[in-house]
Design a protein around this motif. Structure first.
Motif, PDB file in Angstrom:
ATOM      1  N   PHE A 109      -6.169  -4.219   4.202  1.00  0.00           N
ATOM      2  CA  PHE A 109      -7.123  -5.198   4.727  1.00  0.00           C
ATOM      3  C   PHE A 109      -6.753  -6.609   4.283  1.00  0.00           C
ATOM      4  N   LEU A 110      -6.499  -6.786   2.981  1.00  0.00           N
ATOM      5  CA  LEU A 110      -6.187  -8.119   2.465  1.00  0.00           C
ATOM      6  C   LEU A 110      -4.904  -8.684   3.070  1.00  0.00           C
ATOM      7  N   HIS A 111      -3.910  -7.831   3.227  1.00  0.00           N
ATOM      8  CA  HIS A 111      -2.616  -8.331   3.684  1.00  0.00           C
ATOM      9  C   HIS A 111      -2.545  -8.483   5.207  1.00  0.00           C
ATOM     10  N   LEU A 112      -2.956  -7.461   5.916  1.00  0.00           N
ATOM     11  CA  LEU A 112      -2.801  -7.513   7.371  1.00  0.00           C
ATOM     12  C   LEU A 112      -3.890  -8.328   8.059  1.00  0.00           C
ATOM     13  N   TYR A 113      -5.124  -8.228   7.596  1.00  0.00           N
ATOM     14  CA  TYR A 113      -6.216  -8.922   8.252  1.00  0.00           C
ATOM     15  C   TYR A 113      -6.430 -10.318   7.682  1.00  0.00           C
ATOM     16  N   MET A 114      -6.457 -10.410   6.348  1.00  0.00           N
ATOM     17  CA  MET A 114      -6.725 -11.701   5.694  1.00  0.00           C
ATOM     18  C   MET A 114      -5.455 -12.518   5.451  1.00  0.00           C
ATOM     19  N   LYS A 115      -4.297 -11.912   5.628  1.00  0.00           N
ATOM     20  CA  LYS A 115      -2.997 -12.586   5.497  1.00  0.00           C
ATOM     21  C   LYS A 115      -2.676 -13.045   4.067  1.00  0.00           C
ATOM     22  N   TYR A 116      -3.220 -12.331   3.063  1.00  0.00           N
ATOM     23  CA  TYR A 116      -2.863 -12.630   1.677  1.00  0.00           C
ATOM     24  C   TYR A 116      -1.572 -11.891   1.339  1.00  0.00           C
ATOM     25  N   THR A 117      -0.670 -12.574   0.657  1.00  0.00           N
ATOM     26  CA  THR A 117       0.614 -11.944   0.331  1.00  0.00           C
ATOM     27  C   THR A 117       0.800 -11.724  -1.171  1.00  0.00           C
ATOM     28  N   GLN A 118       0.252 -12.584  -1.992  1.00  0.00           N
ATOM     29  CA  GLN A 118       0.442 -12.446  -3.439  1.00  0.00           C
ATOM     30  C   GLN A 118      -0.075 -11.126  -4.000  1.00  0.00           C
ATOM     31  N   PRO A 119      -1.193 -10.613  -3.498  1.00  0.00           N
ATOM     32  CA  PRO A 119      -1.679  -9.331  -4.052  1.00  0.00           C
ATOM     33  C   PRO A 119      -0.704  -8.168  -3.877  1.00  0.00           C
ATOM     34  N   LEU A 120       0.212  -8.249  -2.916  1.00  0.00           N
ATOM     35  CA  LEU A 120       1.222  -7.187  -2.782  1.00  0.00           C
ATOM     36  C   LEU A 120       2.005  -7.039  -4.085  1.00  0.00           C
ATOM     37  N   PHE A 121       2.462  -8.145  -4.604  1.00  0.00           N
ATOM     38  CA  PHE A 121       3.250  -8.161  -5.834  1.00  0.00           C
ATOM     39  C   PHE A 121       2.403  -7.722  -7.028  1.00  0.00           C
ATOM     40  N   ILE A 122       1.196  -8.281  -7.116  1.00  0.00           N
ATOM     41  CA  ILE A 122       0.331  -7.994  -8.263  1.00  0.00           C
ATOM     42  C   ILE A 122      -0.074  -6.523  -8.283  1.00  0.00           C
ATOM     43  N   GLN A 123      -0.475  -5.982  -7.129  1.00  0.00           N
ATOM     44  CA  GLN A 123      -0.923  -4.594  -7.082  1.00  0.00           C
ATOM     45  C   GLN A 123       0.215  -3.596  -7.285  1.00  0.00           C
ATOM     46  N   ALA A 124       1.420  -3.979  -6.913  1.00  0.00           N
ATOM     47  CA  ALA A 124       2.560  -3.103  -7.193  1.00  0.00           C
ATOM     48  C   ALA A 124       2.740  -2.952  -8.708  1.00  0.00           C
ATOM     49  N   LEU A 125       2.641  -4.075  -9.429  1.00  0.00           N
ATOM     50  CA  LEU A 125       2.761  -4.024 -10.900  1.00  0.00           C
ATOM     51  C   LEU A 125       1.586  -3.291 -11.535  1.00  0.00           C
ATOM     52  N   MET A 126       0.376  -3.575 -11.056  1.00  0.00           N
ATOM     53  CA  MET A 126      -0.812  -2.949 -11.635  1.00  0.00           C
ATOM     54  C   MET A 126      -0.807  -1.439 -11.397  1.00  0.00           C
ATOM     55  N   GLY A 127      -0.341  -1.017 -10.230  1.00  0.00           N
ATOM     56  CA  GLY A 127      -0.273   0.412  -9.939  1.00  0.00           C
ATOM     57  C   GLY A 127       0.662   1.144 -10.886  1.00  0.00           C
ATOM     58  N   ILE A 128       1.823   0.541 -11.150  1.00  0.00           N
ATOM     59  CA  ILE A 128       2.779   1.155 -12.080  1.00  0.00           C
ATOM     60  C   ILE A 128       2.191   1.203 -13.487  1.00  0.00           C
ATOM     61  N   LYS A 129       1.505   0.130 -13.895  1.00  0.00           N
ATOM     62  CA  LYS A 129       0.892   0.127 -15.225  1.00  0.00           C
ATOM     63  C   LYS A 129      -0.192   1.200 -15.328  1.00  0.00           C
ATOM     64  N   ASN A 130      -1.010   1.336 -14.292  1.00  0.00           N
ATOM     65  CA  ASN A 130      -2.053   2.370 -14.308  1.00  0.00           C
ATOM     66  C   ASN A 130      -1.451   3.770 -14.328  1.00  0.00           C
ATOM     67  N   LEU A 131      -0.325   3.942 -13.670  1.00  0.00           N
ATOM     68  CA  LEU A 131       0.373   5.231 -13.701  1.00  0.00           C
ATOM     69  C   LEU A 131       0.829   5.554 -15.121  1.00  0.00           C
ATOM     70  N   VAL A 132       1.400   4.585 -15.788  1.00  0.00           N
ATOM     71  CA  VAL A 132       1.885   4.788 -17.157  1.00  0.00           C
ATOM     72  C   VAL A 132       0.723   5.081 -18.105  1.00  0.00           C
ATOM     73  N   ASP A 133      -0.428   4.449 -17.871  1.00  0.00           N
ATOM     74  CA  ASP A 133      -1.587   4.624 -18.745  1.00  0.00           C
ATOM     75  C   ASP A 133      -2.418   5.867 -18.436  1.00  0.00           C
ATOM     76  N   ALA A 134      -2.181   6.528 -17.315  1.00  0.00           N
ATOM     77  CA  ALA A 134      -3.008   7.664 -16.902  1.00  0.00           C
ATOM     78  C   ALA A 134      -2.886   8.811 -17.904  1.00  0.00           C
ATOM     79  N   LYS A 135      -4.019   9.357 -18.299  1.00  0.00           N
ATOM     80  CA  LYS A 135      -4.039  10.416 -19.306  1.00  0.00           C
ATOM     81  C   LYS A 135      -3.410  11.723 -18.820  1.00  0.00           C
ATOM     82  N   PRO A 136      -3.638  12.152 -17.567  1.00  0.00           N
ATOM     83  CA  PRO A 136      -2.938  13.363 -17.109  1.00  0.00           C
ATOM     84  C   PRO A 136      -1.414  13.199 -17.107  1.00  0.00           C
ATOM     85  N   VAL A 137      -0.943  11.999 -16.852  1.00  0.00           N
ATOM     86  CA  VAL A 137       0.505  11.741 -16.890  1.00  0.00           C
ATOM     87  C   VAL A 137       1.014  11.881 -18.318  1.00  0.00           C
ATOM     88  N   ALA A 138       0.257  11.339 -19.266  1.00  0.00           N
ATOM     89  CA  ALA A 138       0.667  11.432 -20.674  1.00  0.00           C
ATOM     90  C   ALA A 138       0.730  12.883 -21.130  1.00  0.00           C
TER      91      ALA A 138
END
Length: 185
Positions: A109-138
């Motif tokens: 929604f943010l990227h295609l409809y609202m035309k925001y581009t910066q969140p693509l970069f930020i959410q890619a990093l945040m997703g990887i960090k959340n993956l590393v922090d996930a307790k089932p992954v640990a």
């Protein structure tokens, strides 16, 4: 440091870094989209792999705990939950997968409809960090023992440590069993 505070600091740093990236260049934008999609696919792939590992281990150890009551609910006391480690871990992994899908929907929604581009970069990093922090992954990928912070049921950390965690002590479980027994009669 608390995971939420780490997320805040990482997102603020990523926002500053994202300001320096020329997203108006079509090639850079294409690479940002590819990077975001690749990170989300990696995250989903790891979560689905974790699910298969959990199913393969089939840990049927009984897990009893009292879920905290909703502070907005007039009902006093929590509810007793009886499950297995396998089912609990699968439920937690399912919550993580749902959060990834929700993030993808919001980003679409943010990227295609609202035309925001910066969140693509930020959410890619945040997703990887959340993956590393996930307790089932640990527990299931990195092989850490389910003790301390990784002890089931997982503690739900609040922004500054203020969270109502599940109760696992015998007294709370006995009290919830008595309350459930009265309701059934």
């Amino acid at each position: 440091m608390n995971a939420q505070v780490q997320n805040l600091l990482l997102s603020l740093g990523a926002m500053q870094l994202a300001r320096k990236i020329p997203f108006d260049d079509p090639e850079v934008l294409l690479y940002a989209r590819i990077g975001y999609a690749a990170s989300q696919l990696l995250i989903l792939g790891v979560y689905y792999y974790i699910s298969s590992v959990i199913k393969k281990k089939n840990d049927t150890t009984v897990l009893k705990y009292v879920e905290p009551s909703n502070p907005m609910s007039p009902k006093e006391g929590g509810t007793l939950t009886t499950t297995t480690n396998r089912d609990y871990d699968l439920a937690e992994t399912t919550k993580l997968v749902r959060s990834v899908y929700l993030g993808i929907a919001m980003m679409t929604f943010l990227h295609l409809y609202m035309k925001y581009t910066q969140p693509l970069f930020i959410q890619a990093l945040m997703g990887i960090k959340n993956l590393v922090d996930a307790k089932p992954v640990a527990i299931h990928l990195r092989g850490k023992a389910a003790e301390g912070e990784l002890k089931r049921p997982f503690k739900a950390g609040g922004m500054f440590g203020a969270a109502s965690d599940p109760q696992t002590d015998k007294a709370a479980i006995d009290q919830a069993e008595k309350k459930a027994g009265k309701k059934e009669e």
